[in-house]
Design a protein around this motif. Structure first.
Motif, PDB file in Angstrom:
ATOM      1  N   UNK A 529       9.861  10.674   2.376  1.00 40.79           N
ATOM      2  CA  UNK A 529      11.295  10.955   2.158  1.00 40.79           C
ATOM      3  C   UNK A 529      11.845  11.797   3.328  1.00 40.79           C
ATOM      4  N   UNK A 530      13.055  11.428   3.772  1.00 41.25           N
ATOM      5  CA  UNK A 530      13.803  12.240   4.760  1.00 41.25           C
ATOM      6  C   UNK A 530      15.245  12.409   4.283  1.00 41.25           C
ATOM      7  N   UNK A 531      15.893  13.554   4.665  1.00 44.53           N
ATOM      8  CA  UNK A 531      17.242  13.856   4.161  1.00 44.53           C
ATOM      9  C   UNK A 531      18.188  14.126   5.350  1.00 44.53           C
ATOM     10  N   UNK A 532      19.358  13.509   5.235  1.00 40.11           N
ATOM     11  CA  UNK A 532      20.424  13.790   6.216  1.00 40.11           C
ATOM     12  C   UNK A 532      21.538  14.567   5.511  1.00 40.11           C
ATOM     13  N   UNK A 533      22.637  14.738   6.153  1.00 40.43           N
ATOM     14  CA  UNK A 533      23.735  15.498   5.544  1.00 40.43           C
ATOM     15  C   UNK A 533      24.334  14.770   4.365  1.00 40.43           C
ATOM     16  N   UNK A 534      24.301  13.459   4.418  1.00 37.44           N
ATOM     17  CA  UNK A 534      24.991  12.697   3.364  1.00 37.44           C
ATOM     18  C   UNK A 534      24.077  11.757   2.588  1.00 37.44           C
ATOM     19  N   UNK A 535      22.838  11.598   3.001  1.00 37.50           N
ATOM     20  CA  UNK A 535      21.988  10.592   2.337  1.00 37.50           C
ATOM     21  C   UNK A 535      20.514  11.034   2.347  1.00 37.50           C
ATOM     22  N   UNK A 536      19.750  10.330   1.511  1.00 40.89           N
ATOM     23  CA  UNK A 536      18.294  10.505   1.462  1.00 40.89           C
ATOM     24  C   UNK A 536      17.661   9.157   1.727  1.00 40.89           C
ATOM     25  N   UNK A 537      16.708   9.120   2.641  1.00 41.16           N
ATOM     26  CA  UNK A 537      16.037   7.867   2.973  1.00 41.16           C
ATOM     27  C   UNK A 537      14.552   7.955   2.572  1.00 41.16           C
ATOM     28  N   UNK A 538      14.015   6.856   2.037  1.00 41.87           N
ATOM     29  CA  UNK A 538      12.600   6.792   1.643  1.00 41.87           C
ATOM     30  C   UNK A 538      11.964   5.546   2.250  1.00 41.87           C
ATOM     31  N   UNK A 539      10.810   5.702   2.795  1.00 40.56           N
ATOM     32  CA  UNK A 539      10.007   4.559   3.275  1.00 40.56           C
ATOM     33  C   UNK A 539       8.915   4.309   2.239  1.00 40.56           C
ATOM     34  N   UNK A 540       8.929   3.122   1.617  1.00 42.00           N
ATOM     35  CA  UNK A 540       7.988   2.796   0.530  1.00 42.00           C
ATOM     36  C   UNK A 540       7.099   1.617   0.969  1.00 42.00           C
ATOM     37  N   UNK A 541       5.767   1.757   0.830  1.00 39.08           N
ATOM     38  CA  UNK A 541       4.835   0.650   1.124  1.00 39.08           C
ATOM     39  C   UNK A 541       4.467  -0.008  -0.204  1.00 39.08           C
ATOM     40  N   UNK A 586      29.594  15.781  -5.364  1.00 41.85           N
ATOM     41  CA  UNK A 586      29.284  17.044  -6.036  1.00 41.85           C
ATOM     42  C   UNK A 586      28.046  17.682  -5.446  1.00 41.85           C
ATOM     43  N   UNK A 587      27.079  16.825  -5.130  1.00 45.86           N
ATOM     44  CA  UNK A 587      25.845  17.352  -4.560  1.00 45.86           C
ATOM     45  C   UNK A 587      26.107  17.925  -3.177  1.00 45.86           C
ATOM     46  N   UNK A 588      26.940  17.221  -2.370  1.00 44.25           N
ATOM     47  CA  UNK A 588      27.221  17.724  -1.029  1.00 44.25           C
ATOM     48  C   UNK A 588      27.965  19.058  -1.110  1.00 44.25           C
ATOM     49  N   UNK A 589      28.905  19.178  -2.073  1.00 43.85           N
ATOM     50  CA  UNK A 589      29.677  20.415  -2.241  1.00 43.85           C
ATOM     51  C   UNK A 589      28.774  21.570  -2.657  1.00 43.85           C
ATOM     52  N   UNK A 590      27.826  21.253  -3.633  1.00 45.93           N
ATOM     53  CA  UNK A 590      26.914  22.303  -4.099  1.00 45.93           C
ATOM     54  C   UNK A 590      25.955  22.711  -2.991  1.00 45.93           C
ATOM     55  N   UNK A 592      26.609  22.878   0.092  1.00 41.73           N
ATOM     56  CA  UNK A 592      27.283  23.715   1.091  1.00 41.73           C
ATOM     57  C   UNK A 592      27.160  25.185   0.716  1.00 41.73           C
ATOM     58  N   UNK A 593      26.920  25.454  -0.571  1.00 40.59           N
ATOM     59  CA  UNK A 593      26.808  26.827  -1.022  1.00 40.59           C
ATOM     60  C   UNK A 593      25.359  27.323  -1.027  1.00 40.59           C
ATOM     61  N   UNK A 594      24.405  26.388  -1.334  1.00 37.61           N
ATOM     62  CA  UNK A 594      23.001  26.823  -1.436  1.00 37.61           C
ATOM     63  C   UNK A 594      22.074  25.620  -1.294  1.00 37.61           C
ATOM     64  N   UNK A 595      20.828  25.929  -1.095  1.00 39.24           N
ATOM     65  CA  UNK A 595      19.810  24.841  -1.081  1.00 39.24           C
ATOM     66  C   UNK A 595      19.594  24.340  -2.500  1.00 39.24           C
ATOM     67  N   UNK A 596      19.279  23.025  -2.615  1.00 36.03           N
ATOM     68  CA  UNK A 596      19.078  22.398  -3.931  1.00 36.03           C
ATOM     69  C   UNK A 596      17.658  21.780  -4.030  1.00 36.03           C
ATOM     70  N   UNK A 597      17.108  21.933  -5.249  1.00 30.71           N
ATOM     71  CA  UNK A 597      15.823  21.247  -5.516  1.00 30.71           C
ATOM     72  C   UNK A 597      16.126  20.007  -6.345  1.00 30.71           C
ATOM     73  N   UNK A 598      15.674  18.858  -5.832  1.00 29.50           N
ATOM     74  CA  UNK A 598      15.953  17.599  -6.524  1.00 29.50           C
ATOM     75  C   UNK A 598      14.637  16.878  -6.835  1.00 29.50           C
ATOM     76  N   UNK A 599      14.703  16.000  -7.858  1.00 24.17           N
ATOM     77  CA  UNK A 599      13.548  15.166  -8.252  1.00 24.17           C
ATOM     78  C   UNK A 599      13.814  13.740  -7.821  1.00 24.17           C
ATOM     79  N   UNK A 600      12.866  13.197  -7.049  1.00 25.89           N
ATOM     80  CA  UNK A 600      13.007  11.829  -6.529  1.00 25.89           C
ATOM     81  C   UNK A 600      11.998  10.936  -7.273  1.00 25.89           C
ATOM     82  N   UNK A 601      12.478  10.011  -8.083  1.00 23.60           N
ATOM     83  CA  UNK A 601      11.613   9.083  -8.815  1.00 23.60           C
ATOM     84  C   UNK A 601      11.778   7.686  -8.248  1.00 23.60           C
ATOM     85  N   UNK A 602      10.651   7.170  -7.679  1.00 22.51           N
ATOM     86  CA  UNK A 602      10.656   5.827  -7.093  1.00 22.51           C
ATOM     87  C   UNK A 602       9.827   4.915  -7.994  1.00 22.51           C
ATOM     88  N   UNK A 603      10.354   3.776  -8.385  1.00 22.00           N
ATOM     89  CA  UNK A 603       9.674   2.834  -9.286  1.00 22.00           C
ATOM     90  C   UNK A 603       9.547   1.477  -8.622  1.00 22.00           C
TER      91      UNK A 603
END
Length: 624
Positions: A529-541, A586-590, A592-603
């Motif tokens: 997983x990699x994160x940019x300012x506006x998106x999250x990218x995942x490389x899945x094999x 909403x996530x981008x706005x939040x 801007x105020x602080x770091x966020x912990x997110x859960x990434x579920x790939x199926x």
């Protein structure tokens, strides 16, 4: 009173009926047929008399496998032959004073010549020859399984051994005046010593010892299937039984003054004595009951029995042979004991052997066995029984690759012979393993892993596993284990059987395993997983064709779970797939105020298979 059996020292001519060279007191006692210790028969057995040439004075009698009777004629120095049909001929001359006669398996006749101190051999064709010299006064003769001849020499008090080639040697000394001789299954020689009142035992190596005391003046001797010795005691008018351990007992007596001089035994264990003064035959049952079986001629001095149970006596005084017919009276007479059988033949089988016995055909000399006991020489617990009319039996549970030989013993009534020579050697083959139990299966992707175990019986060297349907196989090497059956169709139900194999063959197939359904693999590694300012990218094999979905969530004070972003993609084949998930406003706005912990579920859901998921926790660092 001492009664000595010396044929050449009779007081009156031997041709005068009822008169013997034993003194007038003994002659008078001969009329006491119902004396102490004997029961008269309720009906005497039927008899037939064969008249020999005058003055023959037959001292002994024997019988061949064809039922011909032979007598050793003490006074005429020859042998008389009586055919089963009753034809009487003079067979051949012997040495002087033939006192005993025997016959070998080839039909050669041998006489122990008491006066000339030698043995005469008469071929089946009737040609006589001096076979060998003996000690002095040979009065009894026997032959062992190897064809060696033994004579009991009553004057020199010893036994002569004569090889099949005719070489004599002094075998061993005996007690005083050995009058009769016999041999047991182990090759031990026994002599009844008339004056010493005992029995000498001589081992096959020639070591002699006094075996046991007997009644007075033992003249006749015989042996049963359990190696018990019996002597006919002329002086005490009874029979002594001697166990293999040397323990003696006195069986019921013959009539007072009857002078039992010869003895034989039938296959049921009945004892018969030829009573020289009483001119009759006494029967003693295994239970010890004695009775008069039949009258004989004048002075019966020899006795034998054939396979039909007919008894024959050689009557010295009247120069006759009496045949006492089996079934001719109320007394039962059983067949003669069977002969030791020849070596059997064996054919190897699968952990077994089929053993064919050399059948002892019905003959006049030996009883026809009712059965044969077959035993493995190398393991006595491995055995079988041949019951007439069968000629073979199966010895099972033999060890594969081990060599076996077999002996047989003939059985008739209470009699069992000693063991035959050993058969040819055979080596049984290894049996195939037993049928294995049902295997267990676990489905895979286009395959199944199957686990097998050994069944009963021999250890397998390998297993062949077969799928149903399709017939696809795999192999397990060893006594147990697993293998993978590949090439299966996903989403199709399969069961599996197993067959075990070793050098002995292949077992039958096992019962079917549990049913399993192969499916495409849904296993994939954790995405990168990699994160940019506006998106999250995942490389899945991914392992194959299927659908990928991804959902990113975070916790919030407003709601339990907020969706950060979600996306999906199709995988057309195995390989890598890139997923891009655009972050919500909403996530981008939040963020801007602080770091966020997110859960990434790939199926990943493979086509035709079951879904599998990977969940990761990712920190979205603060972004102004």
């Amino acid at each position: 009173m001492i009664v000595i059996r010396n044929f050449e020292h009779r007081l009156v001519p031997a041709t005068v009926p009822g008169v013997r060279a034993f003194g007038l007191a003994v002659i008078a006692a001969a009329v006491l047929l119902a004396g102490a210790g004997v029961m008269p028969a309720s009906a005497l057995a039927t008899t037939i008399t064969f008249n020999l040439p005058g003055g023959s004075n037959p001292a002994a009698v024997t019988i061949d496998s064809a039922g011909n009777i032979y007598t050793a004629n003490f006074s005429l120095n020859n042998v008389t032959k009586i055919t089963p049909g009753g034809v009487i001929t003079t067979l051949a001359a012997t040495g002087t004073g033939p006192a005993a006669v025997t016959i070998d398996s080839a039909g050669n006749i041998y006489t122990a010549n008491r006066t000339s101190n030698n043995v005469t051999k008469i071929t089946p064709g009737g040609t006589p020859s001096l076979f060998a010299a003996t000690g002095t006064g040979p009065s009894a003769i026997t032959i062992d399984a190897a064809g060696n001849i033994y004579t009991a020499n009553r004057t020199s008090n010893n036994v002569t051994k004569i090889t099949p080639g005719g070489t004599p040697s002094l075998f061993a000394a005996t007690g005083s005046v050995p009058s009769s001789i016999t041999i047991d299954a182990a090759g031990n020689i026994y002599t009844a010593n008339e004056i010493a009142g005992n029995v000498t035992k001589i081992t096959p190596g020639g070591a002699a010892s006094i075996f046991a005391a007997t009644g007075s003046q033992p003249r006749g001797i015989t042996i049963d299937s359990a190696d018990n010795i019996y002597t006919a005691n002329a002086g005490s008018n009874n029979v002594t039984k001697i166990t293999p351990a040397g323990v003696t007992t006195t069986l019921n007596t013959t009539a007072t003054g009857s002078v039992p001089s010869a003895i034989t035994i039938d296959s049921a264990g009945n004892i018969y004595t030829a009573n020289e003064i009483a001119d009759n035959v006494t029967k003693i049952t295994p239970g010890g009951t004695a009775s008069t079986l039949a009258l004989a001629g004048d002075g019966p001095s020899g006795i034998t029995i054939d396979s039909a149970g007919n008894i024959y006596t050689a009557n010295y005084g009247s120069s006759t042979v009496t045949k006492i017919s089996a079934g001719g009276g109320t007394e039962d007479i059983f067949a003669a004991p069977p002969a030791v059988p020849s070596a059997p033949t064996a054919v190897a089988g699968v952990e077994s052997a089929t053993v064919t016995v050399a059948t002892n055909a019905v003959s006049a000399r030996y009883g026809a066995p009712s059965s044969y006991a077959v035993t493995a020489v190398q393991d006595a617990s491995k055995s079988c029984v041949v019951t007439a009319p069968a000629t073979s039996c199966l010895v099972s549970s033999l060890a594969a690759s081990s060599s076996y030989t077999f002996t047989s013993r003939a059985n008739l009534n209470l009699w069992q012979t000693s063991a035959s020579a050993a058969s040819n050697a055979v080596t049984p083959a290894l049996a195939a393993p037993g049928t294995p139990p049902a295997p267990t299966a676990v489905a895979g992707d286009g395959a199944a892993t199957v686990t097998v175990a050994a069944g009963s019986g021999n250890t397998p060297a390998s297993f062949t596993v077969t799928a149903s349907p399709s017939g696809s196989t795999c192999t397990v090497t060893g006594a147990s284990g697993s293998c993978t059956v590949s090439g299966l169709t996903n989403s199709t139900s399969y069961t599996f059987t197993a067959a075990a194999t070793n050098t002995g063959g292949t077992s039958s197939s096992s019962a079917a395993s549990n049913a399993v359904t192969p499916r495409p693999s849904n296993v994939f590694p954790t995405p990168k997983v990699s994160v940019s300012a506006t998106a999250m990218s995942s490389i899945v094999r991914v392992p194959g064709r299927g659908t990928l979905t991804q959902r990113v969530t975070r916790s919030s004070t407003v709601a339990a779970v907020l969706t950060v972003c979600k996306t999906s993609a199709k995988a057309k084949k195995a390989g890598t797939v890139k997923l891009t998930c655009k972050l919500s406003a909403a996530t981008r706005k939040a963020r801007a105020k602080r770091s966020l912990r997110v859960s990434v579920k790939t199926t990943f859901t493979p086509t035709g298979g079951l879904p599998a998921s990977k969940t990761q926790v990712v920190t979205l660092k603060r972004k102004h």
